[in-house]
Design a protein around this motif. Structure first.
Motif, PDB file in Angstrom:
ATOM      1  N   ILE A  28     -18.323   7.465 -14.260  1.00  0.00           N
ATOM      2  CA  ILE A  28     -18.287   8.854 -14.701  1.00  0.00           C
ATOM      3  C   ILE A  28     -17.978   9.759 -13.507  1.00  0.00           C
ATOM      4  N   ILE A  29     -17.072  10.680 -13.717  1.00  0.00           N
ATOM      5  CA  ILE A  29     -16.842  11.710 -12.696  1.00  0.00           C
ATOM      6  C   ILE A  29     -17.101  13.077 -13.311  1.00  0.00           C
ATOM      7  N   ALA A  30     -18.029  13.808 -12.725  1.00  0.00           N
ATOM      8  CA  ALA A  30     -18.262  15.185 -13.179  1.00  0.00           C
ATOM      9  C   ALA A  30     -17.441  16.088 -12.254  1.00  0.00           C
ATOM     10  N   CYS A 116     -27.821  12.670 -10.602  1.00  0.00           N
ATOM     11  CA  CYS A 116     -27.387  11.269 -10.673  1.00  0.00           C
ATOM     12  C   CYS A 116     -27.040  10.717  -9.298  1.00  0.00           C
ATOM     13  N   ASN A 117     -26.590  11.587  -8.411  1.00  0.00           N
ATOM     14  CA  ASN A 117     -26.306  11.116  -7.066  1.00  0.00           C
ATOM     15  C   ASN A 117     -27.612  10.757  -6.352  1.00  0.00           C
ATOM     16  N   ALA A 118     -28.679  11.450  -6.769  1.00  0.00           N
ATOM     17  CA  ALA A 118     -30.034  11.098  -6.345  1.00  0.00           C
ATOM     18  C   ALA A 118     -30.196  10.978  -4.841  1.00  0.00           C
ATOM     19  N   ASP A 192     -22.704  24.865   4.142  1.00  0.00           N
ATOM     20  CA  ASP A 192     -22.078  23.555   4.268  1.00  0.00           C
ATOM     21  C   ASP A 192     -22.910  22.588   5.102  1.00  0.00           C
ATOM     22  N   ALA A 193     -24.156  22.448   4.724  1.00  0.00           N
ATOM     23  CA  ALA A 193     -25.031  21.580   5.504  1.00  0.00           C
ATOM     24  C   ALA A 193     -25.950  20.797   4.575  1.00  0.00           C
ATOM     25  N   ILE A 194     -26.236  19.593   4.971  1.00  0.00           N
ATOM     26  CA  ILE A 194     -27.150  18.759   4.199  1.00  0.00           C
ATOM     27  C   ILE A 194     -28.552  18.939   4.770  1.00  0.00           C
TER      28      ILE A 194
HETATM   29  C1  LIG Z   1     -18.955  19.436   1.670  1.00  0.00           C
HETATM   30  C2  LIG Z   1     -20.067  19.113   0.741  1.00  0.00           C
HETATM   31  C3  LIG Z   1     -21.252  19.790   0.870  1.00  0.00           C
HETATM   32  C4  LIG Z   1     -22.311  19.494   0.050  1.00  0.00           C
HETATM   33  N1  LIG Z   1     -23.457  20.191   0.212  1.00  0.00           N
HETATM   34  C5  LIG Z   1     -24.504  19.928  -0.581  1.00  0.00           C
HETATM   35  C6  LIG Z   1     -25.705  20.653  -0.429  1.00  0.00           C
HETATM   36  O1  LIG Z   1     -25.806  21.550   0.401  1.00  0.00           O
HETATM   37  N2  LIG Z   1     -26.744  20.328  -1.213  1.00  0.00           N
HETATM   38  C7  LIG Z   1     -26.654  19.343  -2.155  1.00  0.00           C
HETATM   39  O2  LIG Z   1     -27.628  19.086  -2.838  1.00  0.00           O
HETATM   40  N3  LIG Z   1     -25.532  18.650  -2.326  1.00  0.00           N
HETATM   41  C8  LIG Z   1     -24.457  18.914  -1.561  1.00  0.00           C
HETATM   42  N4  LIG Z   1     -23.304  18.197  -1.737  1.00  0.00           N
HETATM   43  C9  LIG Z   1     -23.282  17.106  -2.697  1.00  0.00           C
HETATM   44  C10 LIG Z   1     -22.709  17.424  -4.075  1.00  0.00           C
HETATM   45  O3  LIG Z   1     -21.880  18.536  -4.067  1.00  0.00           O
HETATM   46  C11 LIG Z   1     -23.781  17.629  -5.125  1.00  0.00           C
HETATM   47  O4  LIG Z   1     -24.636  16.525  -5.153  1.00  0.00           O
HETATM   48  C12 LIG Z   1     -23.194  17.878  -6.509  1.00  0.00           C
HETATM   49  O5  LIG Z   1     -24.184  18.380  -7.325  1.00  0.00           O
HETATM   50  C13 LIG Z   1     -22.620  16.640  -7.156  1.00  0.00           C
HETATM   51  O6  LIG Z   1     -22.127  16.992  -8.437  1.00  0.00           O
HETATM   52  P1  LIG Z   1     -20.735  16.499  -8.964  1.00  0.00           P
HETATM   53  O7  LIG Z   1     -20.606  16.995 -10.331  1.00  0.00           O
HETATM   54  O8  LIG Z   1     -19.673  16.870  -8.041  1.00  0.00           O
HETATM   55  O9  LIG Z   1     -20.995  14.928  -8.931  1.00  0.00           O
HETATM   56  P2  LIG Z   1     -19.987  13.721  -9.043  1.00  0.00           P
HETATM   57  O10 LIG Z   1     -19.467  13.414  -7.694  1.00  0.00           O
HETATM   58  O11 LIG Z   1     -19.026  13.937 -10.118  1.00  0.00           O
HETATM   59  O12 LIG Z   1     -20.996  12.608  -9.485  1.00  0.00           O
HETATM   60  C14 LIG Z   1     -22.023  12.130  -8.682  1.00  0.00           C
HETATM   61  C15 LIG Z   1     -22.642  10.903  -9.338  1.00  0.00           C
HETATM   62  O13 LIG Z   1     -23.297  11.267 -10.532  1.00  0.00           O
HETATM   63  C16 LIG Z   1     -22.751  10.601 -11.656  1.00  0.00           C
HETATM   64  N5  LIG Z   1     -22.757  11.572 -12.751  1.00  0.00           N
HETATM   65  C17 LIG Z   1     -22.382  12.874 -12.653  1.00  0.00           C
HETATM   66  N6  LIG Z   1     -22.616  13.496 -13.795  1.00  0.00           N
HETATM   67  C18 LIG Z   1     -23.130  12.590 -14.639  1.00  0.00           C
HETATM   68  C19 LIG Z   1     -23.580  12.649 -15.986  1.00  0.00           C
HETATM   69  N7  LIG Z   1     -23.566  13.784 -16.669  1.00  0.00           N
HETATM   70  N8  LIG Z   1     -24.050  11.532 -16.539  1.00  0.00           N
HETATM   71  C20 LIG Z   1     -24.106  10.371 -15.851  1.00  0.00           C
HETATM   72  N9  LIG Z   1     -23.709  10.257 -14.590  1.00  0.00           N
HETATM   73  C21 LIG Z   1     -23.223  11.363 -13.976  1.00  0.00           C
HETATM   74  C22 LIG Z   1     -21.406  10.146 -11.230  1.00  0.00           C
HETATM   75  O14 LIG Z   1     -21.031   9.002 -11.902  1.00  0.00           O
HETATM   76  C23 LIG Z   1     -21.635   9.868  -9.756  1.00  0.00           C
HETATM   77  O15 LIG Z   1     -22.188   8.612  -9.580  1.00  0.00           O
HETATM   78  C24 LIG Z   1     -22.207  18.483  -0.929  1.00  0.00           C
HETATM   79  C25 LIG Z   1     -21.006  17.805  -1.069  1.00  0.00           C
HETATM   80  C26 LIG Z   1     -19.941  18.108  -0.246  1.00  0.00           C
HETATM   81  C27 LIG Z   1     -18.667  17.386  -0.414  1.00  0.00           C
END
Ligand SMILES: Cc1cc2nc3c(=O)[nH]c(=O)nc-3n(C[C@H](O)[C@H](O)[C@H](O)COP(=O)(O)OP(=O)(O)OC[C@H]3O[C@@H](n4cnc5c(N)ncnc54)[C@H](O)[C@@H]3O)c2cc1C
Ligand code: FES
Ligand code: FES
Lengths: 294, 155, 720
Positions: A28-30, A116-118, A192-194
């Motif tokens: 799945i890609i959100a 989900c990324n947990a 832009d920080a973890i």
């Molecule tokens: C530059 C950068 C900075 C970031 N900074 C932060 C930050 O400051 N804080 C933070 O918490 N995170 C940060 N992140 C991480 C990320 O942006 C978040 O975790 C975001 O919420 C992920 O959502 P997404 O929809 O893009 O996930 P995706 O990449 O689409 O999915 C993540 C995972 O979840 C699964 N998934 C997604 N949606 C579902 C669903 N509905 N059902 C089942 N499985 C699902 C996917 O299969 C995948 O395994 C950052 C990322 C980047 C690239």
């Protein structure tokens, strides 16, 4: 040498999406903000996926936010920007979301993805833990609800089966009135920080006594941690808290939190700061509206 | 076939859906304005607008942009609004090596279209995903405030 | 547009192309039959290569290695110790061993994964600490010692009231130029053409002539628009150029080598980590009787530019102070880690961070305000330098300091912060200052003996004038400032001057784009060339004028003895920085930044402001944010966000001021400005954090981890 490309699906409805998941093990890609980085290839080479892709971030069914009884239901594919604009989203959650990455990521990243990324450093997670958020999962067989703390097992490990999709996050009975919340993200810079460590807390008072206390820490272990047994020990205490009580609570967490050293920070730092933030929150003589975001 | 709108025109591609949008733009459509500074979503050099929202094209698999409206610097630079931004960037001395600038301009445009009168804080936040290693940002911040003023009423 | 005052800003030459994204950087170049290169890098920090086994290569794919190099298998810099392809010994993790070349990157990466290399591992040196302990076992790339006799120092120390012994460390700094390194080699019938992101065309060209063992006219180097350099594209591109040139020659096709960000962070040069050991003798009142310093640079696996970086570090080891009986000794040491190289400031930022910190700490011991204390030792016009040269031009430091004390209301602010800190538990505020200089141009007689810059101006029959120099615009505005100088001298509109990206086929060697020399040295030559052209001007006729570097009379520089005038001129600066520290998390918020600079005369105020802002932000971040570490020879921070350069939200507006102090040797009085503004950032921010917390720090970056650790220690001491 063979190059394989995987198939991909982008259905118009949640129904069709779920039906596909029941037939085939898919990725799945959100928003893709985690998954695209994790599956990244070196420059100039497309991302590599083993399984067929299912795109879900356009599904309207997963973008709703509504209230049912006292609970707030949040569609899994709501992006951070959408959450920030929505009146039903609790203020403190917005404080946390505002500190995630930067606008471009907030326009793509979803709440469902963060869960989900947990990642133990996921910025929405500590608050979702103290909200006792429930995760709604759906498959062709039906729906089920699971507590976030049971859903998240470790970094990138969640209790979801191959045919399931996370559809909603439910925040049960959010009572903003009378509850004092805190969220602090500690990171190496202001955008832009973890998180190196994060802390969420809430205290609910009634006539000068604590009737509910919750604390959660991010990035101090493989999952966000919350210890309800310690929380319980201050329920019923008079507020402001006695120093002895504060010492006892902090000592309790001191025994239970075991962070690690990595390229972002050190175990000592994480633990010290976690306890500092907890103590500071507990030591408050009074609560004022709003607090400083670092 | 993935169909979408690119800089105002309907286009389609048969590239694989997991290809990153940035690669599609640069390699298939020869649009070089979108730059790659990291490929991790951490620098903003690849910023484009997807349905009027600024996003990192290095994180977008093209399968996700079916039917979307994509605007890149290559298209945006033909608009009147761009001219204002460009002049203000020049006037404020906001351009040094230039590698961050196309992405920065897209972020500026997105910010101003949503918030035509941003405060300094809001500007800093609006470009917080766009790394610039040369300028120290302040002259870019100035350029955006200047553009807000000069384009008053049309953002 | 005719320019009246040279300082008045104009639109940059390349503005439109950059802002619209249409100016092509090297990664934007497309060619038919283009092949890509990917490097196989050593997985081992130190070892002897026993064998390399390749998978079968599909048609159209080749391995390019040391066996293909017609000339010398080393990158020509200072010493012959940097292999182009390491085929016998590997000296650091990430060292290029060979390159695979072919049409599809996807396949190239798959092939790379199937390579099997057998390396006999040897005991590597991973840290500067180990290198210092074992330095006598052949790990010294360069060393110098100068100043007061050690006997004299010893006897002064014996009679001193106290001797302060202090150590100080500075960390890596990564350039994070926004455009990763990239280089393209193009095979042509009669030449190999190399294009790419670079600062120094003739460094690249000389390296190519040596590697290809060819005639001067068989290689040609063109600079592409370059997305930032900061020193990171000074020496490093030469190696990449050799890679693509050798490959292009073998496959007879164009070969492109583009780095991924992670690759760029792991294997390209960085600012040298350094360690300083001070011994300073004080009298009863806290006055300095003598000072000796020993400094060590972590050079990484090969010498590269380290010997010259060491020189600059040593030359700045006493800061802007006239210290009685000063002695200095320095080493550039080898470790089996990624080679360190040029970075804006070139050794000086380390030394200024160290000396400013040390002077600050001494002033605390002497119970004196650090600014007042430092002012007692500030050099003045006519004073000798630490190498017995002379500060012959006016030194405006005093004026600058008085001015900023007034602007910041320093005394009042200090008092205010003290009372704020008494009341506030969590947040503490502080103010700190730094004083610094930058010697402009190459050290010593480098300009005369090594660089020998030449510039050309060519006039066409249409009376258009073209600038022909090898200096690269890497964002700092060279295209614009040089054009302005020539336009002004010729009384022509600035738009009439053309300055294409340089091509060694067309431009003479006016030297590298380094050492804050371009405006001052090359600009001056262009000013002279333009004057000459004006005198000879014949409308409608094609003309060309040439100018060569002329050495200014100074006290002769002796590199052996480390004596004489190291630089023809100095640019000066001071910073005041205010911070707020969160004592719960150790996070620092920079709240105010002031900078005053004497750079002679600004050739373009906006460009100068850009240099000040950009440099200062890098310098401040070097002091407390940017942290890079190496573990067992591997860089740990491989992404931008893990390393943490500032975002727009980490920065505040900078109040900067220029003090005109024209230098006769520079065009319109201009001196160098490129490196100076970075230098004072770190020491000022450290001083401000120290002021806020009343704790001394002994290393930069002063990270939240370091702050929390120090606060814990202080709390522990308070309990004892
Ligand atoms: C530059 C950068 C900075 C970031 N900074 C932060 C930050 O400051 N804080 C933070 O918490 N995170 C940060 N992140 C991480 C990320 O942006 C978040 O975790 C975001 O919420 C992920 O959502 P997404 O929809 O893009 O996930 P995706 O990449 O689409 O999915 C993540 C995972 O979840 C699964 N998934 C997604 N949606 C579902 C669903 N509905 N059902 C089942 N499985 C699902 C996917 O299969 C995948 O395994 C950052 C990322 C980047 C690239
Ligand atoms: S290239 Fe996309 S954010 Fe850096
Ligand atoms: S101008 Fe060079 S990175 Fe912004």
């Amino acid at each position: 040498m063979v190059m394989h490309t995987v198939s991909s699906y982008r259905f118009e409805s949640l129904e069709e999406t779920i039906s596909q998941l029941s037939k085939e093990d898919c990725q799945i890609i959100a928003g893709g903000t985690d998954i695209m980085v994790q599956h990244k290839s070196p420059r100039g080479v497309p991302a590599k996926f083993e399984k067929p892709i299912v795109f879900i971030d356009h599904l309207k069914e997963l973008k709703k936010i509504y209230q049912n009884n006292q609970d707030i239901h949040i569609g899994a594919c709501c992006s951070y920007s959408e959450l920030l604009k929505h009146p039903l989203i609790p203020k403190i959650l917005k404080v946390a979301i505002q500190q995630i990455a930067a606008p471009a990521i907030r326009n793509r990243g979803t709440l469902g993805g963060n869960i989900c990324n947990a990642s133990p450093a996921g910025d929405t997670l500590p608050l979702l833990y103290i909200y006792n958020a429930k995760i709604k999962l759906r498959s062709s067989k039906g729906e089920r609800l699971i507590e976030i703390k049971d859903f998240i097992q470790g970094p990138r490990k969640v209790k979801i089966s191959k045919d399931e999709i996370l559809t909603e996050i439910i925040l049960p009975e959010v009572q903003e009135e009378g509850t004092h919340f805190v969220f602090e993200k500690v990171a190496n810079r202001r955008a832009d920080a973890i998180a190196k460590i994060s802390f969420a807390g809430s205290l609910r008072l009634d006539e000068g006594r604590i009737i509910d206390a919750r604390f959660a820490f991010g990035a101090v272990g493989p999952t966000v941690v919350r210890f309800m047994d310690i929380e319980q020990t201050i329920v019923g205490e008079a507020f402001p808290l006695d120093n002895m009580v504060i010492d006892r609570v902090v000592a309790g967490f001191d025994r239970k939190i075991n962070p690690i050293d990595d390229h972002r920070s050190t175990a000592v730092y994480r633990k010290t700061v976690a306890l500092n933030l907890l103590r500071y929150f507990l030591k408050k003589r009074a609560f004022k509206e709003g607090h400083r975001i670092n | 076939m993935i169909k979408f709108k690119l800089n105002g025109k309907e286009v389609e591609t048969s590239a694989p859906p997991t290809l990153r949008l940035i690669d599609l733009l640069r390699d298939e459509f020869d649009l070089i304005g979108t730059k790659e500074g990291c490929g991790d979503g951490e620098c903003g050099a690849c910023s484009v607008m997807v349905n009027n929202l600024v996003q990192n094209s290095c994180l977008i698999p093209i399968g996700a942009i079916e039917c979307a409206d994509i605007l890149t610097i290559d298209g945006y630079s033909k608009t009147e609004l761009f001219k204002i931004l460009s002049d203000c960037y020049s006037e404020a001395g906001a351009v040094q090596c230039g590698f961050c600038i196309p992405g920065m301009v897209m972020a500026s445009a997105a910010l101003l279209s949503e918030n035509p009168n941003p405060t300094e804080e809001e500007i800093r936040e609006g470009i917080s995903g766009n790394l610039c290693r040369c300028t120290g940002y302040n002259m870019i911040v100035d350029a955006i405030s200047l553009a807000a003023k000069k384009g008053d009423g049309i953002w | 547009m005719l320019n009246k005052d040279i300082s008045t800003s104009v639109k940059k030459k390349e503005h439109d192309g950059k802002v619209s994204g249409q100016l092509p950087y090297i990664s934007d170049v497309k060619l038919d039959t283009l092949l890509y290169g990917v490097l196989y890098r050593s997985p081992v920090a130190y070892g002897k290569v026993r064998s390399i086994q390749l998978p079968p290569l599909p048609a159209g794919y080749e391995k390019i290695g040391a066996e293909h190099i017609p000339g010398n298998n080393f990158v020509k810099i200072l010493k012959e110790d940097q292999p182009i392809f390491a085929n016998e010994w590997v000296n650091y993790i990430g060292e290029p061993m060979f390159m695979l070349v072919g049409p599809e990157l996807d396949i190239l990466y798959q092939l790379l994964e199937q390579v099997e290399v057998d390396i006999e591992e040897h005991q590597a040196i991973f840290t500067l600490k180990e290198a210092i302990e074992q330095k006598d076992q052949a790990g010294i790339f360069a060393s110098h010692e100068f100043g007061e006799d050690l006997d004299v120092i010893q006897s002064i120390e014996k009679n001193a009231h106290q001797v302060i012994v202090e150590e100080y460390e500075t960390g890596y700094q990564e350039h994070v130029y926004l455009e990763p390194q990239g280089m393209l080699g193009i095979y042509k019938q009669d030449e190999i053409l190399v294009e790419g992101s670079m600062q120094c065309l003739y460094y690249v060209k000389n390296a190519l002539v040596s590697a290809l063992a060819c005639e001067d006219d068989e290689v040609r180097v063109i600079q592409s628009p370059t997305g930032g350099g900061f020193g990171g594209k000074e020496d490093f591109p030469s190696m990449m150029a050799c890679h693509v040139a050798v490959a292009a020659k073998v496959v007879k096709k164009p070969v492109m080598l583009l780095f991924d960000r992670a690759e760029d962070m792991e294997v390209t040069t960085k600012r040298h980590p350094a360690k300083f050991k001070y011994r300073t003798a004080l009298d009863k009142q806290g006055n300095i009787l003598c000072m000796s310093v020993e400094l060590f640079l972590d050079s990484g696996a090969n010498a590269g530019l380290s010997p010259v970086v060491l020189q600059r570090a040593l030359l700045n080891s006493a800061g802007v102070y006239k210290i009685p009986h000063f002695h200095a000794k320095g080493y550039a040491l080898k470790t089996n880690t990624v080679p360190n190289g040029a970075f804006r400031g070139f050794g000086a930022p380390q030394s200024f961070a160290a000396i400013e910190s040390h002077m600050g700490h001494i002033s605390k011991k002497a119970n004196r305000d650090s600014i007042e204390y430092k002012r007692n030792y500030m050099v003045k016009q006519g004073d000798p330098t630490i190498t017995n040269g002379k500060f012959k031009d006016p030194v405006l430091l005093e004026d600058m300091i008085m001015d900023l004390m007034k602007v910041t209301d320093y005394a009042k602010k200090k008092a205010e912060y003290r009372s704020f800190n008494q009341k506030s538990n969590r947040y503490k505020k502080g103010i700190g200052a730094s004083f610094f200089l930058h010697g402009c141009g190459f050290t010593g007689s480098g300009e005369r003996d090594h660089i020998k810059a030449t510039v050309k101006l060519a006039k066409t029959e249409n009376d258009g004038v073209q600038i022909k120099i090898s200096n690269a615009d890497i964002g700092q505005g060279v295209l614009t400032t040089m054009s302005k100088i020539v336009a002004k001298e010729l009384d022509l509109p600035y738009e009439d001057i053309s300055f294409p990206y340089p091509d060694t086929k067309v431009v003479p060697d006016s030297g590298p784009t380094v050492a804050s020399r371009t405006t001052m040295i090359v600009g001056k030559l262009l000013e002279r060339a333009a004057k000459k052209l004006k005198e000879q001007w014949q409308s409608g006729v094609a003309q060309e004028v040439i100018e060569h570097y002329v050495h200014e009379e100074m006290i002769p520089w002796n590199e052996e003895k480390f004596s004489g005038d190291a630089y023809p001129a100095y640019a000066w600066g001071i910073n005041f920085i205010e911070v707020e520290v969160d004592t719960l998390t150790g996070n620092v918020r920079v709240e105010k930044v002031y900078g005053s600079f004497d750079i002679g005369k600004a050739i373009d105020e906006r460009i100068v402001k850009g240099q000040i802002d950009g440099g200062l932000v890098q310098g401040i971040a070097y002091g407390f944010m940017e942290k890079m570490t190496s573990k067992s020879g591997r860089i740990q921070q491989k992404s931008i966000s893990d390393y943490g350069p500032p975002t727009a939200m980490d920065v505040v507006h900078i109040e900067s001021k220029l003090f005109d102090n024209p230098y006769a040797g520079g065009p319109y009085g201009a001196k160098g400005v490129g490196e100076l503004p970075l230098t004072g950032g770190a020491p000022a921010v450290q001083a401000a954090i120290e002021d806020a917390l009343q704790i001394s720090f002994y290393q930069i970056p002063v990270t939240p981890e370091y702050i929390i650790e120090s606060l814990m220690k202080k709390a522990g001491e308070a309990l004892d």
